[in-house]
Design a protein around this motif. Sequence first.
Motif, PDB file in Angstrom:
ATOM      1  N   ILE A  71       0.886  -1.165   0.000  1.00  0.00           N
ATOM      2  CA  ILE A  71       0.000   0.000   0.000  1.00  0.00           C
ATOM      3  C   ILE A  71       0.918   1.208   0.000  1.00  0.00           C
ATOM      4  O   ILE A  71       1.862   1.276   0.786  1.00  0.00           O
ATOM      5  CB  ILE A  71      -0.926  -0.011   1.223  1.00  0.00           C
ATOM      6  N   TYR A  96     -14.316   3.662   3.497  1.00  0.00           N
ATOM      7  CA  TYR A  96     -13.002   3.998   4.022  1.00  0.00           C
ATOM      8  C   TYR A  96     -13.160   4.889   5.241  1.00  0.00           C
ATOM      9  O   TYR A  96     -14.067   5.720   5.307  1.00  0.00           O
ATOM     10  CB  TYR A  96     -12.174   4.760   2.974  1.00  0.00           C
ATOM     11  N   TYR A 102      -8.428  -5.668   2.125  1.00  0.00           N
ATOM     12  CA  TYR A 102      -9.243  -4.938   1.155  1.00  0.00           C
ATOM     13  C   TYR A 102      -8.462  -3.815   0.467  1.00  0.00           C
ATOM     14  O   TYR A 102      -8.927  -3.247  -0.514  1.00  0.00           O
ATOM     15  CB  TYR A 102     -10.471  -4.335   1.842  1.00  0.00           C
ATOM     16  N   LEU A 103      -7.306  -3.483   1.009  1.00  0.00           N
ATOM     17  CA  LEU A 103      -6.510  -2.364   0.506  1.00  0.00           C
ATOM     18  C   LEU A 103      -5.233  -2.786  -0.216  1.00  0.00           C
ATOM     19  O   LEU A 103      -4.487  -1.926  -0.686  1.00  0.00           O
ATOM     20  CB  LEU A 103      -6.142  -1.433   1.670  1.00  0.00           C
ATOM     21  N   SER A 144      -3.325  -0.796  -3.035  1.00  0.00           N
ATOM     22  CA  SER A 144      -3.926   0.532  -3.122  1.00  0.00           C
ATOM     23  C   SER A 144      -2.903   1.645  -2.969  1.00  0.00           C
ATOM     24  O   SER A 144      -1.805   1.446  -2.463  1.00  0.00           O
ATOM     25  CB  SER A 144      -4.989   0.711  -2.028  1.00  0.00           C
ATOM     26  N   VAL A 183      -8.523   7.002  -1.743  1.00  0.00           N
ATOM     27  CA  VAL A 183      -7.919   5.674  -1.884  1.00  0.00           C
ATOM     28  C   VAL A 183      -8.147   5.202  -3.312  1.00  0.00           C
ATOM     29  O   VAL A 183      -9.286   5.062  -3.750  1.00  0.00           O
ATOM     30  CB  VAL A 183      -8.525   4.668  -0.885  1.00  0.00           C
ATOM     31  N   ASN A 184      -7.060   4.996  -4.040  1.00  0.00           N
ATOM     32  CA  ASN A 184      -7.126   4.404  -5.380  1.00  0.00           C
ATOM     33  C   ASN A 184      -6.937   2.906  -5.195  1.00  0.00           C
ATOM     34  O   ASN A 184      -5.816   2.434  -5.019  1.00  0.00           O
ATOM     35  CB  ASN A 184      -6.046   5.009  -6.284  1.00  0.00           C
ATOM     36  N   ASN A 185      -8.068   2.191  -5.183  1.00  0.00           N
ATOM     37  CA  ASN A 185      -8.090   0.789  -4.785  1.00  0.00           C
ATOM     38  C   ASN A 185      -8.348  -0.115  -5.986  1.00  0.00           C
ATOM     39  O   ASN A 185      -9.459  -0.115  -6.528  1.00  0.00           O
ATOM     40  CB  ASN A 185      -9.188   0.603  -3.727  1.00  0.00           C
ATOM     41  N   ASN A 228      -8.865  -3.178  -6.015  1.00  0.00           N
ATOM     42  CA  ASN A 228      -9.800  -4.241  -5.660  1.00  0.00           C
ATOM     43  C   ASN A 228     -11.253  -3.794  -5.762  1.00  0.00           C
ATOM     44  O   ASN A 228     -12.151  -4.622  -5.739  1.00  0.00           O
ATOM     45  CB  ASN A 228      -9.534  -4.720  -4.226  1.00  0.00           C
ATOM     46  N   THR A 267     -17.691   2.224  -6.929  1.00  0.00           N
ATOM     47  CA  THR A 267     -17.572   3.193  -5.852  1.00  0.00           C
ATOM     48  C   THR A 267     -18.782   4.109  -5.911  1.00  0.00           C
ATOM     49  O   THR A 267     -19.444   4.218  -6.937  1.00  0.00           O
ATOM     50  CB  THR A 267     -16.295   4.055  -5.970  1.00  0.00           C
TER      51      THR A 267
END
Length: 143
Positions: free
Chosen positions: A12, A50, A81-82, A85, A100-102, A104, A108
Motif C-alpha cells: 500500500i 473507508y 481490502y486495501l 492501493s 484511496v485508489n483501490n 480491488n 464506488t
Amino acid sequence: MTVVEAFDPNEIRLTGNAASKVRALVEDEGNPSLKLRVYITGGGCSGFQYGFSFDESVSEDDMVVERDGATALIDAMSYQYLVGSELDYSEGLEGSRFVVNNPNATTTCGCGASFSIKPHCHRAFSLIALLLGRNRGASSQSR
C-alpha cells in the motif's frame, strides 16, 4: 532501479501529496507521535467504506506505511481490502480529502468514500483473514 522493479502489487503506497498532508496535520496537532490510521468498515452506499483517524499507538497486527516522514497504519482486517492501493490527497471542486485508489474496488459511490469488491476477492480475503488469525494465535502461544 526502474519503475517495474520498484512496483510491488502487495504493498500500500502513500503519494507525496498524502505524505505532505499527513505531516502538516500532525504538525498542526503538535503531537509528533500521531500516525494516520486507514481502515475499512461495512456500510456506505456500496458495501464498504473507508475511514481515517489519527492514532498514537501501533498495534501488533498493523501494517506500517511510511513516506517522507509521514506514517500510515492499516490493521490486518482492512489490509486485505486495501492490498495494492494508493493513498492520495486531493484538493479540488469536491473539497479536500484523502482518496484511496483501490484496484480491488469494482464500484464506488459518487463521492468515492464507499466501494464494493470483486466477488472472488471475498473468498480470498476470508482465507487471508483465517491465515492471519492462525499466525497470530501461533505466535501468541509460543510466548
